[in-house]
Design an enzyme around this catalytic site. Sequence first.
Site, PDB file in Angstrom:
ATOM      1  N   ALA A   1       0.794  -1.642   0.330  1.00  0.00           N
ATOM      2  CA  ALA A   1       0.013  -0.012   0.370  1.00  0.00           C
ATOM      3  C   ALA A   1       1.149   1.983  -0.347  1.00  0.00           C
ATOM      4  CB  ALA A   1      -1.128  -0.322   1.229  1.00  0.00           C
ATOM      5  N   ALA A   2       2.200   1.145  -0.025  1.00  0.00           N
ATOM      6  CA  ALA A   2       3.198   2.041  -0.208  1.00  0.00           C
ATOM      7  C   ALA A   2       2.973   2.595  -1.614  1.00  0.00           C
ATOM      8  CB  ALA A   2       4.166   2.176  -0.757  1.00  0.00           C
ATOM      9  N   GLY A   3       2.759   2.323  -2.916  1.00  0.00           N
ATOM     10  CA  GLY A   3       1.930   2.947  -3.948  1.00  0.00           C
ATOM     11  C   GLY A   3       0.221   3.556  -3.809  1.00  0.00           C
ATOM     12  N   ASP A   4       0.076   3.174  -3.540  1.00  0.00           N
ATOM     13  CA  ASP A   4      -1.686   3.697  -2.693  1.00  0.00           C
ATOM     14  C   ASP A   4      -1.842   5.048  -2.189  1.00  0.00           C
ATOM     15  OD1 ASP A   4      -2.292   1.583  -4.120  1.00  0.00           O
ATOM     16  OD2 ASP A   4      -3.132   0.231  -2.392  1.00  0.00           O
TER      17      ASP A   4
HETATM   18  O1  RIB Z   1      -1.481  -2.437  -3.674  1.00  0.00           O
HETATM   19  C1  RIB Z   1      -1.496  -2.939  -2.586  1.00  0.00           C
HETATM   20  C2  RIB Z   1      -3.451  -3.326  -2.076  1.00  0.00           C
HETATM   21  O2  RIB Z   1      -3.530  -4.808  -3.502  1.00  0.00           O
HETATM   22  C3  RIB Z   1      -2.921  -4.697  -1.544  1.00  0.00           C
HETATM   23  O3  RIB Z   1      -3.690  -4.027   0.131  1.00  0.00           O
HETATM   24  C4  RIB Z   1      -3.995  -5.820  -1.978  1.00  0.00           C
HETATM   25  O4  RIB Z   1      -5.145  -5.622  -0.937  1.00  0.00           O
HETATM   26  C5  RIB Z   1      -3.914  -5.681  -3.282  1.00  0.00           C
HETATM   27  O5  RIB Z   1      -4.559  -5.175  -3.994  1.00  0.00           O
END
Ligand code: RIB
Length: 308
Positions: free
Chosen positions: A247-250
Site C-alpha cells: 500500500a505504499a504506492g496507494d
Molecule cells: O496495493 C496493495 C493492495 O494490492 C493490497 O492491499 C491488496 O489488497 C492488493 O489489492
Amino acid sequence: MANILVIGSMNMDIVSQVQCLPVPGETIQGLGTGFHAGGKGANQACAASRSGAKVTMAGGLGTDAFGTELHRKLQDEGIDTGAVAIKPETTGIALITTDAWGENSIILSPGANYSYSAEDLKTLDFTRFDVILLQNEIAETVNEAVLEKAEAAGVPVVMNPAPVSGFKRAWLSRSKLLILNEIEAEALSGVRITDFSEAQTAGRSLLAVGISQVIITLGSKGSLYMDTDGRLIETPAYPVQAVDTTAAGDTFIGALAASYYGGMGLKDSLHYASAAAALTVSGAGAQSSIPVKEQVNAFLGRMGSSTD
Ligand code: RIB
C-alpha cells in the site's frame, strides 16, 4: 478540501510474515498471520481521507463477514459508502506474503470487485467531484464506463495502472494524470528503468500517448513528475526502515490527490505524498499503516521540510 471519488477494489488482505519468500514447491514456516483491510481502491480512498479529503468510495463487496467488516471500516474513516454495492458472493481476498526485507508477493482473488458493473455506476453523479481515482483491480467494462462518463462530466481521472497485466493502453490518453511504479512504467513504455534518466525516457514516451501529467514512483529512489508543459520534478524518497511495502504506492496516490486537488502546490504535494508513503512502508499491513495528515506533517517537520 478536495472532493474525491474512488472507484475500485476493496479486499481483505491475509498477510503472512516469513523470513524468505518460498520458491515454487517449497513449504516454509510462517512467522505470523494478520487480517488487514486492503484493496488498491480502498487503500487510496483511506489515504486521501486521512490526508483531509472528502472521499466517496464506489465498488463491490460480498455478503460475507469480510464484506461487512470492510464496509464498517470505510464508514469509520468517514468515507461515504453510498456508492458501494453489496454483491451475492465472496469479498475480494489478497493473500500476501511479506519477507524480512519488507518485500511481498500477492495472490489476488477479486470476488465481488469484478461484479461491480457499469450499471452500478449509472446513478453516480460525477460532476459532484474534483477528481476520480481509478486503478485496474475491477472489471474492464467498468473502467471504460468511468473514463467515458468522466470525460462527459469534465472531471479529471487520476489513473493508476495497477496491476498492469490486462491494462488497456487506450485508457492512457483518457486519463489526466498517470501515477505508476517503475515496473508498470516499463511494461507500458517498453523502456527498462533503473534510474531517473531512464525513467525520464519512459515518462516522455508515456506523455507522447496523450496524457498531460505522469508520475513514476521509483521505490526508495523517490519519484519523477513530468508534464506536457515541460515541467520535470525529481522528488527524493525519505529514508525509513522498511517493514512492509504493501500500500505504499496507494498511499502516495491518495495523499497526492488529497493535497494537490485540495490546493497545495505541486512540489509540496509530491513531498507530502512521498512522506506519507514512507510512513506506510514503516508499518505492517495496508490501511493499518496509512498515516493521518498530522503524522505526515510531523514527519516532514522532523525531516526538515514542511508543506504547511
Ligand atoms: O496495493 C496493495 C493492495 O494490492 C493490497 O492491499 C491488496 O489488497 C492488493 O489489492
